[in-house]
Design an enzyme around this catalytic site. Structure first.
Site, PDB file in Angstrom:
ATOM      1  N   GLY A 143       0.792  -1.229   0.000  1.00  0.00           N
ATOM      2  CA  GLY A 143       0.000   0.000   0.000  1.00  0.00           C
ATOM      3  C   GLY A 143       0.823   1.278   0.000  1.00  0.00           C
ATOM      4  O   GLY A 143       0.338   2.329   0.437  1.00  0.00           O
ATOM      5  N   SER A 144       2.043   1.226  -0.547  1.00  0.00           N
ATOM      6  CA  SER A 144       2.821   2.476  -0.561  1.00  0.00           C
ATOM      7  C   SER A 144       2.194   3.503  -1.515  1.00  0.00           C
ATOM      8  O   SER A 144       2.276   4.701  -1.260  1.00  0.00           O
ATOM      9  CB  SER A 144       4.289   2.207  -0.905  1.00  0.00           C
ATOM     10  OG  SER A 144       4.421   1.762  -2.229  1.00  0.00           O
TER      11      SER A 144
ATOM     12  N   HIS B 138       0.434   1.083 -13.489  1.00  0.00           N
ATOM     13  CA  HIS B 138       1.203  -0.097 -13.894  1.00  0.00           C
ATOM     14  C   HIS B 138       2.675   0.293 -13.908  1.00  0.00           C
ATOM     15  O   HIS B 138       3.012   1.377 -14.397  1.00  0.00           O
ATOM     16  CB  HIS B 138       0.747  -0.560 -15.287  1.00  0.00           C
ATOM     17  CG  HIS B 138       1.465  -1.785 -15.763  1.00  0.00           C
ATOM     18  ND1 HIS B 138       1.153  -3.045 -15.312  1.00  0.00           N
ATOM     19  CD2 HIS B 138       2.500  -1.937 -16.618  1.00  0.00           C
ATOM     20  CE1 HIS B 138       1.974  -3.921 -15.876  1.00  0.00           C
ATOM     21  NE2 HIS B 138       2.797  -3.284 -16.675  1.00  0.00           N
TER      22      HIS B 138
ATOM     23  N   ASP C  53      -4.747  -4.155 -18.267  1.00  0.00           N
ATOM     24  CA  ASP C  53      -3.697  -3.174 -18.637  1.00  0.00           C
ATOM     25  C   ASP C  53      -3.925  -2.536 -19.997  1.00  0.00           C
ATOM     26  O   ASP C  53      -2.971  -2.262 -20.739  1.00  0.00           O
ATOM     27  CB  ASP C  53      -2.297  -3.845 -18.629  1.00  0.00           C
ATOM     28  CG  ASP C  53      -1.841  -4.207 -17.230  1.00  0.00           C
ATOM     29  OD1 ASP C  53      -2.299  -3.579 -16.268  1.00  0.00           O
ATOM     30  OD2 ASP C  53      -1.010  -5.122 -17.113  1.00  0.00           O
TER      31      ASP C  53
HETATM   32  C1  GRF Z   1       3.339  -0.970  -7.695  1.00  0.00           C
HETATM   33  O1  GRF Z   1       4.538  -1.160  -8.375  1.00  0.00           O
HETATM   34  C2  GRF Z   1       2.220  -0.886  -8.689  1.00  0.00           C
HETATM   35  O2  GRF Z   1       2.574  -0.297  -9.904  1.00  0.00           O
HETATM   36  C3  GRF Z   1       1.911  -2.315  -8.918  1.00  0.00           C
HETATM   37  O3  GRF Z   1       2.077  -2.913  -7.651  1.00  0.00           O
HETATM   38  C4  GRF Z   1       2.961  -2.166  -6.853  1.00  0.00           C
HETATM   39  C5  GRF Z   1       2.206  -1.810  -5.610  1.00  0.00           C
HETATM   40  O4  GRF Z   1       2.988  -1.402  -4.562  1.00  0.00           O
HETATM   41  N1  GRF Z   1       0.667  -2.472  -9.597  1.00  0.00           N
HETATM   42  P1  GRF Z   1       2.256  -0.798  -3.269  1.00  0.00           P
HETATM   43  O5  GRF Z   1       1.335  -1.871  -2.697  1.00  0.00           O
HETATM   44  O6  GRF Z   1       1.513   0.432  -3.653  1.00  0.00           O
HETATM   45  O7  GRF Z   1       3.378  -0.514  -2.300  1.00  0.00           O
END
Ligand code: GRF
Length: 239
Positions: free
Chosen positions: A14-15, A109, A150
């Site tokens: 969830g960053s 993505h 996508d």
């Molecule tokens: C990100 O790289 C996003 O592009 C992909 O999954 C990752 C998610 O990371 N779809 P986070 O959970 O938001 O940290």
């Protein structure tokens, strides 16, 4: 101004959710929307903890990991969600939901679509494929979601360099940094109605009209990159 009610779907740490929450808080009264619910197919997703810490309702959806979880469509309905944000959501959204939210669902993505996307292209696999192909650039793509993986109309892409000594981890970190800066700004612009999907499938909006931004300079700090991004995409009146 009525603010959009944003529902975030996330499967992982969830960053990106955190970057969105922080950005909207920083924008204060100028923000285009509020995160009103976070839902995950994984009961152990860090995104749910981040939601709870921000006092946002956190919901576990039905999945093989949580067979008694909530239903996606009714969760979005119950929380009056106007805009759905996929922030690392690792499941295909059912087509009844993508259709109900046509032009109101966004995904990020971690590569420059249409290359390196589609079923199975997620997580480290994306970055491994980019490196194996010898690509000189990668970077996040933010797009509207349709019912093909996508595939929906692209709103913004921010190339980052692929360096000669990159492995999937170093490249993932650089791309994720770009995601954290770009994605919240696009979400805010769509929430505010500055960017929209036209009936003919093209993206309208005075921000992000240059869908592909110029190459990110990873040697700059976040503050400088954010300022550059804000200057590039500019501020604008609603269309
Ligand atoms: C990100 O790289 C996003 O592009 C992909 O999954 C990752 C998610 O990371 N779809 P986070 O959970 O938001 O940290």
């Amino acid at each position: 101004m009525t603010r959009a009610r944003i529902g975030v779907l996330a499967s992982g740490g969830g960053s990106n959710l955190q970057a969105l929450l922080d950005h909207l808080a920083e924008r204060g009264d100028a923000r285009g929307g509020d995160v009103v619910v976070v839902a995950s197919n994984r009961p152990d997703a860090g995104a749910l903890t981040r939601a709870a810490d921000a006092h946002v309702p956190a919901v576990v959806l039905a999945s093989p990991h949580a067979p008694r979880g909530a239903d996606l469509a009714s969760t979005l309905r119950e929380h009056g969600v106007d805009l759905v944000v996929l922030a690392g959501y690792m499941r295909l959204v059912p087509s009844d939901v993508t259709r109900a939210y046509h032009g109101r669902m966004l995904n990020v993505h971690p590569a420059l679509l249409p290359e390196f996307g589609g079923p199975g292209m997620y997580g480290p696999r994306v970055h491994r494929a980019v490196i194996a192909a010898g690509a000189r650039e990668s970077g996040p793509t933010v797009h509207f979601v349709d019912d093909v993986y996508d595939h929906g109309a692209i709103i913004a892409q921010w190339p980052v360099p692929v360096l000669a000594n990159d492995d999937e981890h170093s490249l993932a970190r650089r791309v994720l940094r770009a995601e954290h800066l770009l994605f919240p700004r696009v979400v805010d612009a769509v929430a505010a109605g500055h960017v929209r999907l036209a009936p003919n499938g093209s993206v309208h909006g005075s921000r992000f009209h240059e869908r592909r931004l110029s190459m990110m300079d990873p040697t700059l700090d976040d503050r400088a990159l954010a300022a550059q991004l804000d200057r590039t995409v500019g501020a604008s009146a609603p269309i």
